[in-house]
Design a protein around this motif. Structure first.
Motif, PDB file in Angstrom:
ATOM      1  N   GLN A 204     -43.352  -3.630 -89.163  1.00 21.93           N
ATOM      2  CA  GLN A 204     -43.305  -3.632 -90.436  1.00 21.93           C
ATOM      3  C   GLN A 204     -42.870  -2.339 -90.955  1.00 21.93           C
ATOM      4  OE1 GLN A 204     -44.074  -6.525 -92.292  1.00 21.93           O
ATOM      5  NE2 GLN A 204     -44.026  -7.276 -90.227  1.00 21.93           N
ATOM      6  N   PHE A 205     -42.711  -1.158 -90.080  1.00 19.37           N
ATOM      7  CA  PHE A 205     -42.202   0.068 -90.543  1.00 19.37           C
ATOM      8  C   PHE A 205     -40.959   0.392 -89.688  1.00 19.37           C
ATOM      9  CE2 PHE A 205     -46.797   1.598 -90.689  1.00 19.37           C
ATOM     10  CZ  PHE A 205     -47.113   1.116 -92.040  1.00 19.37           C
ATOM     11  N   PRO A 206     -40.031   0.943 -90.340  1.00 16.00           N
ATOM     12  CA  PRO A 206     -38.534   1.380 -89.867  1.00 16.00           C
ATOM     13  C   PRO A 206     -38.953   2.468 -88.805  1.00 16.00           C
ATOM     14  CG  PRO A 206     -38.369   1.381 -92.431  1.00 16.00           C
ATOM     15  CD  PRO A 206     -40.006   1.267 -92.328  1.00 16.00           C
ATOM     16  N   LYS A 207     -39.996   3.207 -89.009  1.00 23.01           N
ATOM     17  CA  LYS A 207     -40.426   4.251 -88.052  1.00 23.01           C
ATOM     18  C   LYS A 207     -41.912   4.462 -88.050  1.00 23.01           C
ATOM     19  CE  LYS A 207     -39.686   8.411 -91.156  1.00 23.01           C
ATOM     20  NZ  LYS A 207     -38.879   9.538 -91.161  1.00 23.01           N
ATOM     21  N   PRO A 208     -42.427   4.809 -87.193  1.00 20.21           N
ATOM     22  CA  PRO A 208     -44.248   5.053 -87.121  1.00 20.21           C
ATOM     23  C   PRO A 208     -44.697   5.973 -88.575  1.00 20.21           C
ATOM     24  CG  PRO A 208     -43.432   5.349 -84.986  1.00 20.21           C
ATOM     25  CD  PRO A 208     -41.899   5.250 -85.981  1.00 20.21           C
ATOM     26  N   LEU A 209     -45.489   5.996 -89.064  1.00 17.98           N
ATOM     27  CA  LEU A 209     -46.098   6.754 -90.029  1.00 17.98           C
ATOM     28  C   LEU A 209     -47.412   7.108 -89.965  1.00 17.98           C
ATOM     29  CD1 LEU A 209     -45.006   4.405 -93.226  1.00 17.98           C
ATOM     30  CD2 LEU A 209     -43.764   6.234 -92.327  1.00 17.98           C
ATOM     31  N   ARG A 210     -47.860   8.180 -90.599  1.00 18.36           N
ATOM     32  CA  ARG A 210     -49.129   8.932 -90.172  1.00 18.36           C
ATOM     33  C   ARG A 210     -50.218   8.249 -91.044  1.00 18.36           C
ATOM     34  NH1 ARG A 210     -49.470  13.041 -87.030  1.00 18.36           N
ATOM     35  NH2 ARG A 210     -47.257  13.532 -87.260  1.00 18.36           N
ATOM     36  N   VAL A 211     -51.324   8.141 -90.202  1.00 20.93           N
ATOM     37  CA  VAL A 211     -52.837   7.738 -91.121  1.00 20.93           C
ATOM     38  C   VAL A 211     -53.321   8.728 -91.943  1.00 20.93           C
ATOM     39  CG1 VAL A 211     -55.117   6.691 -90.544  1.00 20.93           C
ATOM     40  CG2 VAL A 211     -53.131   6.216 -89.223  1.00 20.93           C
ATOM     41  N   ARG A 212     -53.353   8.369 -93.300  1.00 16.10           N
ATOM     42  CA  ARG A 212     -53.973   9.238 -94.182  1.00 16.10           C
ATOM     43  C   ARG A 212     -55.337   8.884 -94.695  1.00 16.10           C
ATOM     44  NH1 ARG A 212     -54.445   7.754 -99.229  1.00 16.10           N
ATOM     45  NH2 ARG A 212     -53.252   6.023-100.030  1.00 16.10           N
ATOM     46  N   PHE A 213     -55.723   7.559 -94.492  1.00 15.56           N
ATOM     47  CA  PHE A 213     -57.069   7.193 -94.920  1.00 15.56           C
ATOM     48  C   PHE A 213     -57.522   6.025 -94.003  1.00 15.56           C
ATOM     49  CE2 PHE A 213     -59.459   3.856 -97.375  1.00 15.56           C
ATOM     50  CZ  PHE A 213     -60.119   4.297 -97.863  1.00 15.56           C
ATOM     51  N   ILE A 214     -58.824   5.811 -93.944  1.00 13.86           N
ATOM     52  CA  ILE A 214     -59.560   4.902 -92.991  1.00 13.86           C
ATOM     53  C   ILE A 214     -60.846   4.588 -93.688  1.00 13.86           C
ATOM     54  CG2 ILE A 214     -60.731   4.041 -91.078  1.00 13.86           C
ATOM     55  CD1 ILE A 214     -58.889   5.913 -89.478  1.00 13.86           C
ATOM     56  N   SER A 215     -61.034   3.078 -94.077  1.00  9.59           N
ATOM     57  CA  SER A 215     -62.055   2.590 -94.681  1.00  9.59           C
ATOM     58  C   SER A 215     -63.384   2.880 -94.127  1.00  9.59           C
ATOM     59  CB  SER A 215     -61.913   1.032 -95.246  1.00  9.59           C
ATOM     60  OG  SER A 215     -61.893   0.245 -94.129  1.00  9.59           O
ATOM     61  N   ASP A 216     -64.411   2.887 -95.034  1.00 14.73           N
ATOM     62  CA  ASP A 216     -65.883   2.979 -94.349  1.00 14.73           C
ATOM     63  C   ASP A 216     -66.007   2.248 -93.110  1.00 14.73           C
ATOM     64  OD1 ASP A 216     -66.015   5.327 -95.894  1.00 14.73           O
ATOM     65  OD2 ASP A 216     -67.381   4.267 -97.254  1.00 14.73           O
ATOM     66  N   ASP A 217     -65.814   0.950 -93.299  1.00 13.36           N
ATOM     67  CA  ASP A 217     -66.063  -0.125 -92.370  1.00 13.36           C
ATOM     68  C   ASP A 217     -65.050  -0.190 -91.212  1.00 13.36           C
ATOM     69  OD1 ASP A 217     -63.801  -1.215 -93.549  1.00 13.36           O
ATOM     70  OD2 ASP A 217     -64.948  -2.948 -94.203  1.00 13.36           O
ATOM     71  N   ARG A 218     -64.012   0.778 -91.299  1.00 15.85           N
ATOM     72  CA  ARG A 218     -62.934   0.837 -90.396  1.00 15.85           C
ATOM     73  C   ARG A 218     -61.957  -0.542 -90.128  1.00 15.85           C
ATOM     74  NH1 ARG A 218     -62.211   5.219 -87.589  1.00 15.85           N
ATOM     75  NH2 ARG A 218     -61.117   4.195 -86.239  1.00 15.85           N
ATOM     76  N   GLU A 219     -62.162  -1.268 -91.005  1.00 18.43           N
ATOM     77  CA  GLU A 219     -61.281  -2.371 -91.135  1.00 18.43           C
ATOM     78  C   GLU A 219     -59.992  -2.238 -91.560  1.00 18.43           C
ATOM     79  OE1 GLU A 219     -61.892  -5.676 -90.076  1.00 18.43           O
ATOM     80  OE2 GLU A 219     -64.205  -5.450 -89.362  1.00 18.43           O
ATOM     81  N   TRP A 220     -59.739  -1.042 -92.463  1.00 15.97           N
ATOM     82  CA  TRP A 220     -58.171  -1.013 -93.098  1.00 15.97           C
ATOM     83  C   TRP A 220     -58.055   0.511 -92.969  1.00 15.97           C
ATOM     84  CZ3 TRP A 220     -56.405  -5.176 -95.089  1.00 15.97           C
ATOM     85  CH2 TRP A 220     -56.976  -6.469 -95.119  1.00 15.97           C
ATOM     86  N   VAL A 221     -56.617   0.556 -92.946  1.00 10.94           N
ATOM     87  CA  VAL A 221     -56.305   2.113 -93.047  1.00 10.94           C
ATOM     88  C   VAL A 221     -55.067   1.912 -94.040  1.00 10.94           C
ATOM     89  CG1 VAL A 221     -56.645   2.195 -90.417  1.00 10.94           C
ATOM     90  CG2 VAL A 221     -54.301   1.481 -91.288  1.00 10.94           C
ATOM     91  N   ALA A 222     -54.569   3.368 -94.456  1.00 16.05           N
ATOM     92  CA  ALA A 222     -53.507   3.271 -95.237  1.00 16.05           C
ATOM     93  C   ALA A 222     -52.745   4.522 -94.682  1.00 16.05           C
ATOM     94  CB  ALA A 222     -54.157   3.720 -96.782  1.00 16.05           C
ATOM     95  N   VAL A 223     -51.501   4.453 -94.971  1.00 18.25           N
ATOM     96  CA  VAL A 223     -50.567   5.472 -94.466  1.00 18.25           C
ATOM     97  C   VAL A 223     -49.874   6.388 -95.284  1.00 18.25           C
ATOM     98  CG1 VAL A 223     -49.894   4.148 -92.200  1.00 18.25           C
ATOM     99  CG2 VAL A 223     -48.681   4.019 -94.378  1.00 18.25           C
TER     100      VAL A 223
END
Length: 309
Positions: A204-223
């Motif tokens: 889904q990304f043209p190039k890798p992106l850096r993780v800036r957030f992870i949900s408390d249950d570790r089910e979701w991340v945001a870049v």
């Protein structure tokens, strides 16, 4: 609660991976621990996760759903005799028998096979429609259908190879000897990692992106640069954060952090004007034709000022 309401919230219990993938995963555990008990977190790491996160727990549950992995005390589990019989069979008939049993083990798969009796590999649209009509959680329908269909295709490959030697199952056995070098794993990301997002087989990304957030249950991340939640189970870690430093956080720009209107305000317009230019109009009070006319005149006056400058 009515039957309709109960059905509306029904969520299927299904393996999060196909039988073929589950055999590859359990082979990694069996290669190191054979049939002795292993800590579940250690097992999760052996199949490619950094910890016993939500996606890792789902993966181990998938092995159990096929009867390949079972509890062996508090916090521990072991590879089952069925898995050993598949990975190290006395003969090909024994291996094929246990594979077919494993494919029929998940209750949802048995239900689907009964529903589509006589069709070895049902059409995906038919399976998805059936699950939707049963009131399953929409987020689970597609993964459940994919796991079932991939398993049914695997079963058909087994049947097709009955008179042509162990071609299909040789692929499973050989995978246990090379799993240590398998670097493509999903999940296990931490803040600061560079990741790629794979969804429905496509990056889904043209190039890798850096993780800036992870949900408390570790089910979701945001870049970085995005507020979209990405399922941890679809994350591929391309580059780990430095172990010598505290993983950085990547807050969004200030204008994106304060997206909620103040008390009494209503967001009336939000639009991209081009390039890095965005506009957002917050209104407090009435906004009718008279007020819109005044706003237009103000914008026209501002335009004239800018043109003169």
């Amino acid at each position: 609660m009515s039957d309709t309401a109960a059905k509306a919230i029904r969520s299927p219990s299904y393996p999060s991976m196909s039988l073929r993938d589950a055999l590859h995963a359990v082979g990694k555990i069996e290669l190191v621990y054979r049939s002795t008990p292993v800590d579940r977190e250690t097992a999760a790491k052996l199949i490619g996760y950094s910890s016993l996160s939500g996606p890792a727990a789902k993966a181990l549950a998938a092995l159990a759903a096929y009867g390949l992995f079972d509890r062996a005390g508090k916090g521990e589990a072991r590879v089952t005799p069925r898995a050993v019989a598949i990975l190290h069979p006395a003969n090909e008939d024994e291996r094929r028998l246990h594979l077919l049993e494993a494919a029929s083990e998940p209750p949802l798969f048995s239900e689907l096979r009964d529903r589509f009796s006589g069709i070895p590999v049902p059409p995906e649209s038919g399976v998805v429609t059936y699950l939707n009509r049963q009131g399953f959680n929409p987020n689970a329908v597609r993964p459940a259908a994919n796991a079932f269909l991939e398993t049914m295709r695997f079963v058909e490959e087994l049947k097709a190879n009955e008179s042509h030697g162990p071609n299909v199952t040789e692929g499973i056995e050989s995978s246990t000897s090379k799993v240590v070098s398998d670097e493509t794993t999903f999940g296990g990301a931490v803040i600061g990692d560079l990741i790629q997002w794979e969804s429905q087989g496509a990056l889904q990304f043209p190039k890798p992106l850096r993780v800036r957030f992870i949900s408390d249950d570790r089910e979701w991340v945001a870049v970085e640069g995005s507020q979209t939640g990405i399922p941890m189970s679809e994350v591929i870690v391309e580059s780990k954060a430095s172990a010598q430093k505290t993983p950085p956080t990547f807050p969004l720009p200030q204008e994106e952090e304060s997206l909620s209107p103040a008390q009494g305000e209503v967001e009336w317009i939000r639009s991209r004007l081009g390039g890095d230019t965005n506009v957002r109009l917050l209104v407090k009070g009435d906004m009718g034709p008279k007020e819109i006319g005044k706003l237009i005149r103000l914008l026209e006056a501002q335009k004239l000022v800018l043109e003169e400058d």
